[in-house]
Design an enzyme around this catalytic site. Structure first.
Site, mmCIF file in Angstrom:
data_model
loop_
_atom_site.group_PDB
_atom_site.id
_atom_site.type_symbol
_atom_site.label_atom_id
_atom_site.label_comp_id
_atom_site.label_asym_id
_atom_site.label_seq_id
_atom_site.Cartn_x
_atom_site.Cartn_y
_atom_site.Cartn_z
ATOM 1 N N HIS A 1 5.088 3.965 1.611
ATOM 2 C CA HIS A 1 4.299 4.258 0.422
ATOM 3 C C HIS A 1 2.864 4.476 0.898
ATOM 4 O O HIS A 1 2.152 3.532 1.212
ATOM 5 C CB HIS A 1 4.360 3.091 -0.578
ATOM 6 C CG HIS A 1 5.756 2.771 -1.028
ATOM 7 N ND1 HIS A 1 6.137 1.489 -1.373
ATOM 8 C CD2 HIS A 1 6.846 3.540 -1.183
ATOM 9 C CE1 HIS A 1 7.414 1.501 -1.733
ATOM 10 N NE2 HIS A 1 7.869 2.738 -1.616
ATOM 11 N N HIS B 1 1.858 -1.069 -8.562
ATOM 12 C CA HIS B 1 0.482 -0.864 -8.144
ATOM 13 C C HIS B 1 0.311 0.414 -7.333
ATOM 14 O O HIS B 1 1.278 1.011 -6.865
ATOM 15 C CB HIS B 1 -0.052 -2.070 -7.365
ATOM 16 C CG HIS B 1 0.524 -2.252 -5.982
ATOM 17 N ND1 HIS B 1 1.818 -2.617 -5.749
ATOM 18 C CD2 HIS B 1 -0.051 -2.138 -4.767
ATOM 19 C CE1 HIS B 1 2.037 -2.719 -4.457
ATOM 20 N NE2 HIS B 1 0.916 -2.416 -3.819
ATOM 21 N N TYR C 1 15.381 -7.592 -0.312
ATOM 22 C CA TYR C 1 13.992 -7.746 -0.739
ATOM 23 C C TYR C 1 13.971 -7.878 -2.250
ATOM 24 O O TYR C 1 14.688 -7.160 -2.961
ATOM 25 C CB TYR C 1 13.171 -6.546 -0.285
ATOM 26 C CG TYR C 1 11.723 -6.571 -0.709
ATOM 27 C CD1 TYR C 1 10.898 -7.636 -0.365
ATOM 28 C CD2 TYR C 1 11.177 -5.544 -1.464
ATOM 29 C CE1 TYR C 1 9.572 -7.679 -0.754
ATOM 30 C CE2 TYR C 1 9.842 -5.557 -1.855
ATOM 31 C CZ TYR C 1 9.046 -6.626 -1.502
ATOM 32 O OH TYR C 1 7.732 -6.668 -1.894
#
Length: 440
Positions: free
Chosen positions: A371, A338, A353
């Protein structure tokens, strides 16, 4: 550090409930009844109000506590500027905001004798501390307790996320212990000292300049879920009646100022109110997920939020990815690819993670990734290949604990973060090799 601090931490009692009106006294009779500021406060104490909001804000948003202390806070000498060390504050103007995806290894071990304050290292942030907008991202690495030193932050509240080693926080309101897997929230202006429970401590700090963190609204989720107010722990009153020099350091408009008091300012014998520090165990977070297909946006992992003037758009969110079940049918289960209007700084407290490879040169506890807004990100190639071919049986994700500081504004790096030796090179390479599968 060591046995004494550990024994103190193990024996602590707490009040419970986020945003509650609490009251606590370390000595019976120290709290006045029927009024906040009697002509003569009990036990010869001084009555003092600590306000975390404007007096005239709506009752539901008004934050204040009354403190009954041995000396009033006004009894101190002038402050003078001291060096900031590796700590910075907004506005961050040393460089242009960088749109690239970035990732850092953990901070190197601290130099001997480094306490929590000296061990703060600023990665970057946004907004303007003097305008009470935005946030800053700090990390810390320490091997010593603060001793005769006390710290307060006039610029914002501090959300402390331990990753290695526990902390004993001696605050004006009493004592809190925060260990890896827990978070501590210190309100703007509250004085505190950090003592180490282990030989070394390391972790993350979100400095929130904006509106104080609150529990997010639940909307269609209903009345229950996510972080429960009852699981937040507040301190009971405890005080220091100490004569002698104590260095009190204040962060004010991005810089450090210090004054040497002739007594400890952690001398509050009793208090009542709703403006106070907390500790919360992230493992108590009640994760919400899909039981059919796809999965909700990561906003359902929001633990705390700092609202902005735009409904639904936070100045900063604190989001935690806790152990949970994945059961979606015909669903790519790791976080999807995304681009986002928000900027995301992610840290790892323990384990791995589920969207990033671990190990050397990967995403490891104590490290972090940034990000910024509209930068494309998602699972790395290894994770994508594995998840695309996985047998979609119910799966427990329980081998990691990660979090995000998510903010509506770009995060501008400090020069030290942009040039750090522990900034990983070639982070973009984790998405290389994502093959073309298109068939017309």
């Amino acid at each position: 550090m060591g046995t004494t601090a550990q024994q103190t931490a193990d024996g602590l009692g707490y009040l419970t409930g986020f945003g509650n009106e609490h009251a606590s006294e370390a000595v019976p009779g120290a709290l006045p009844h029927g009024r906040n500021s009697p002509q003569r406060a009990p036990l010869g104490l001084y009555a003092e109000q600590l306000s975390g909001s404007a007096f005239t804000e709506p009752r539901a948003h008004n934050l204040r506590s009354w403190l009954y202390r041995i000396r009033p806070s006004a009894a101190h000498p002038a402050f003078h500027r001291i060096g900031n060390g590796e700590l910075s504050g907004a506005p961050f103007a040393s460089a242009a905001p960088d749109p690239n995806r970035l990732r850092w290894d953990p901070l190197p071990s601290p130099a001997p004798g480094t306490d929590f304050l000296a061990g703060l290292w600023t990665l970057g942030g946004n907004g303007d501390a003097s305008q009470r907008t935005g946030m800053a991202i700090h990390l810390y690495a320490a091997d010593s307790s603060m001793g005769n030193r006390v710290f307060s932050d006039a610029d914002g509240e501090l959300l402390i996320v331990p990753e290695r080693g526990g902390l004993l926080l001696r605050t004006e309101f009493g004592l809190l212990a925060a260990r890896p897997g827990e978070i501590a929230l210190i309100p703007r202006g509250v004085r505190f000292r950090v003592e180490l429970l282990d030989a070394e401590a390391r972790g993350y700090v979100c400095e929130n300049y904006g509106r104080p963190f609150q529990l997010p609204d639940l909307g269609p989720i209903g009345a229950n879920g996510l972080a429960n107010a009852r699981d937040f722990r507040a301190p009971v009153a405890a005080y220091e009646d100490v004569e002698g020099p104590v260095e009190v350091v204040s962060k004010y408009c991005g810089n450090l100022w210090a004054a040497t008091y002739d007594h400890s300012p952690l001398d509050v014998v009793a208090w009542h109110g709703n403006y106070l520090p907390y500790v919360y165990d992230l493992r108590r977070f009640n994760a919400i997920g899909s039981i059919s297909y796809d999965h909700p946006d990561p906003s359902v992992f929001t633990v705390l939020t700092s609202p902005s003037d735009t409904p639904g758009l936070a100045g900063v969110d604190f989001v935690a990815f806790v152990p949970r079940w994945l059961v979606g049918e015909d669903t790519f289960r790791p976080p999807y690819f995304h681009r986002n209007v928000m900027s995301e700084y992610m840290g790892l407290i323990e384990g791995a993670y589920d969207a990033k490879a671990a190990g050397k040169g990967g995403f490891v506890p104590g490290g972090g990734s940034l990000h910024s807004m509209m930068s494309a990100h998602g699972p790395d190639r290894t994770t994508f290949d594995r998840a695309s071919a996985a047998d979609l049986v119910p799966q427990k994700v329980d081998d990691g604990l990660a979090f995000m500081f998510e903010t509506r504004w770009p995060v501008t790096l400090t020069a030290r973060a942009a040039e750090a030796d522990h900034l990983q090179s070639g982070y973009d390479d984790v998405w290389q090799g994502l093959e073309r599968h298109f068939r017309s």
